[in-house]
Design a protein around this motif. Structure first.
Motif, PDB file in Angstrom:
ATOM      1  N   LEU A  15       0.827  -1.205   0.000  1.00 22.15           N
ATOM      2  CA  LEU A  15       0.000   0.000   0.000  1.00 22.15           C
ATOM      3  C   LEU A  15       0.865   1.260   0.000  1.00 22.15           C
ATOM      4  CD1 LEU A  15      -2.776  -1.013   2.552  1.00 22.15           C
ATOM      5  CD2 LEU A  15      -3.125  -0.493   0.127  1.00 22.15           C
ATOM      6  N   GLN A  16       1.905   1.263   0.833  1.00 20.12           N
ATOM      7  CA  GLN A  16       2.814   2.405   0.884  1.00 20.12           C
ATOM      8  C   GLN A  16       3.457   2.636  -0.471  1.00 20.12           C
ATOM      9  OE1 GLN A  16       4.158   1.713   5.498  1.00 20.12           O
ATOM     10  NE2 GLN A  16       5.723   1.726   3.978  1.00 20.12           N
ATOM     11  N   ASP A  17       4.001   1.577  -1.062  1.00 18.71           N
ATOM     12  CA  ASP A  17       4.691   1.709  -2.343  1.00 18.71           C
ATOM     13  C   ASP A  17       3.754   2.183  -3.442  1.00 18.71           C
ATOM     14  OD1 ASP A  17       7.009   0.885  -1.123  1.00 18.71           O
ATOM     15  OD2 ASP A  17       6.909  -1.173  -1.879  1.00 18.71           O
ATOM     16  N   HIS A  18       2.507   1.751  -3.391  1.00 15.47           N
ATOM     17  CA  HIS A  18       1.549   2.108  -4.434  1.00 15.47           C
ATOM     18  C   HIS A  18       0.983   3.518  -4.260  1.00 15.47           C
ATOM     19  CE1 HIS A  18      -1.370   1.502  -7.594  1.00 15.47           C
ATOM     20  NE2 HIS A  18      -2.321   1.899  -6.772  1.00 15.47           N
ATOM     21  N   HIS A  19       0.610   3.887  -3.035  1.00 13.85           N
ATOM     22  CA  HIS A  19      -0.095   5.148  -2.809  1.00 13.85           C
ATOM     23  C   HIS A  19       0.781   6.281  -2.281  1.00 13.85           C
ATOM     24  CE1 HIS A  19      -4.009   3.457  -3.641  1.00 13.85           C
ATOM     25  NE2 HIS A  19      -3.786   2.485  -2.784  1.00 13.85           N
ATOM     26  N   LEU A  20       1.630   5.984  -1.327  1.00 11.76           N
ATOM     27  CA  LEU A  20       2.439   7.018  -0.670  1.00 11.76           C
ATOM     28  C   LEU A  20       3.878   6.541  -0.528  1.00 11.76           C
ATOM     29  CD1 LEU A  20      -0.031   8.064   2.189  1.00 11.76           C
ATOM     30  CD2 LEU A  20       0.442   9.312   0.083  1.00 11.76           C
ATOM     31  N   PRO A  21       4.577   6.414  -1.657  1.00 10.39           N
ATOM     32  CA  PRO A  21       5.952   5.920  -1.570  1.00 10.39           C
ATOM     33  C   PRO A  21       6.811   6.803  -0.666  1.00 10.39           C
ATOM     34  CG  PRO A  21       5.367   6.518  -3.839  1.00 10.39           C
ATOM     35  CD  PRO A  21       4.171   6.760  -2.992  1.00 10.39           C
ATOM     36  N   THR A  22       7.710   6.172   0.049  1.00  7.22           N
ATOM     37  CA  THR A  22       8.586   6.911   0.952  1.00  7.22           C
ATOM     38  C   THR A  22       9.754   7.499   0.182  1.00  7.22           C
ATOM     39  OG1 THR A  22       9.836   4.925   1.461  1.00  7.22           O
ATOM     40  CG2 THR A  22       8.023   5.466   2.930  1.00  7.22           C
ATOM     41  N   SER A  23      10.408   8.439   0.810  1.00  4.28           N
ATOM     42  CA  SER A  23      11.570   9.089   0.229  1.00  4.28           C
ATOM     43  C   SER A  23      12.780   8.752   1.086  1.00  4.28           C
ATOM     44  CB  SER A  23      11.337  10.603   0.212  1.00  4.28           C
ATOM     45  OG  SER A  23      12.535  11.274  -0.072  1.00  4.28           O
ATOM     46  N   ILE A  24      13.923   8.669   0.463  1.00  2.00           N
ATOM     47  CA  ILE A  24      15.156   8.382   1.208  1.00  2.00           C
ATOM     48  C   ILE A  24      15.397   9.461   2.262  1.00  2.00           C
ATOM     49  CG2 ILE A  24      17.668   8.254   1.001  1.00  2.00           C
ATOM     50  CD1 ILE A  24      17.187   7.003  -1.779  1.00  2.00           C
ATOM     51  N   ILE A  25      15.056  10.710   1.941  1.00  2.00           N
ATOM     52  CA  ILE A  25      15.318  11.803   2.887  1.00  2.00           C
ATOM     53  C   ILE A  25      14.194  11.978   3.902  1.00  2.00           C
ATOM     54  CG2 ILE A  25      16.855  13.106   1.395  1.00  2.00           C
ATOM     55  CD1 ILE A  25      14.533  14.787   0.504  1.00  2.00           C
ATOM     56  N   TYR A  26      13.163  11.162   3.786  1.00  2.00           N
ATOM     57  CA  TYR A  26      12.022  11.274   4.690  1.00  2.00           C
ATOM     58  C   TYR A  26      12.200  10.292   5.845  1.00  2.00           C
ATOM     59  CZ  TYR A  26       7.337  11.877   6.315  1.00  2.00           C
ATOM     60  OH  TYR A  26       6.256  12.161   7.097  1.00  2.00           O
ATOM     61  N   THR A  27      12.141  10.777   7.078  1.00  2.00           N
ATOM     62  CA  THR A  27      12.458   9.914   8.207  1.00  2.00           C
ATOM     63  C   THR A  27      11.278   9.604   9.127  1.00  2.00           C
ATOM     64  OG1 THR A  27      13.177  11.827   9.469  1.00  2.00           O
ATOM     65  CG2 THR A  27      14.877  10.622   8.260  1.00  2.00           C
TER      66      THR A  27
END
Length: 142
Positions: free
Chosen positions: A98-110
């Motif tokens: 779900l995360q990858d599809h709708h709200l992918p994370t960012s490397i700089i996001y902690t």
């Protein structure tokens, strides 16, 4: 850094009450030709919530990441709130999908999980207010 704002906007005329629960607008009112004004009140603020910003860019801004103002439909606010709920309620691989599809994370996001929970709370409050004769605007700045 990335600053993000969701404003509730309303056209007001002499004698009209301000938006319920708000004592003053956060921006200068915009005059209308018919004697009214449009007030913009900050309804939500995010700082460096890249996954949330990415959702707005993809789903509201037609892929344009240009820091302009975009009108946000109530149905879009509901959809983002529901996505946050789905992610928070899911476990393991389902949550990652779900995360990858709708709200992918960012490397700089902690603080991903905190921001998803905070976003769900903010949007629920906005939707529960059921403000009439208003509209919403999203904008960001880098």
């Amino acid at each position: 850094g990335l600053d993000q704002y969701l404003y509730v906007c309303k056209a007001l005329y002499p004698g009209d009450p301000l938006i319920p629960g708000v004592s003053q607008a956060s921006r200068m009112p915009l005059p209308l030709n018919d004697g009214g004004i449009i007030v913009k009140v900050e309804a939500a603020y995010w700082r460096r919530a890249y996954s949330i910003h990415g959702w707005f860019v993809r789903n509201v801004q037609n892929g344009q990441d240009d820091c302009a103002e975009y009108t946000v439909q109530v149905s879009e606010i509901e959809r983002l709130r529901d996505i946050c709920r789905e992610i928070l309620d899911a476990r393991g691989d389902q949550r990652e999908d779900l995360q990858d599809h709708h709200l992918p994370t960012s490397i700089i996001y902690t603080n991903y999980e905190d921001e998803i929970g905070r976003t769900e709370e903010l949007l629920t409050k906005i939707l529960n207010a059921k403000l009439e004769d208003t509209y919403y605007v999203y904008t960001s700045s880098f």
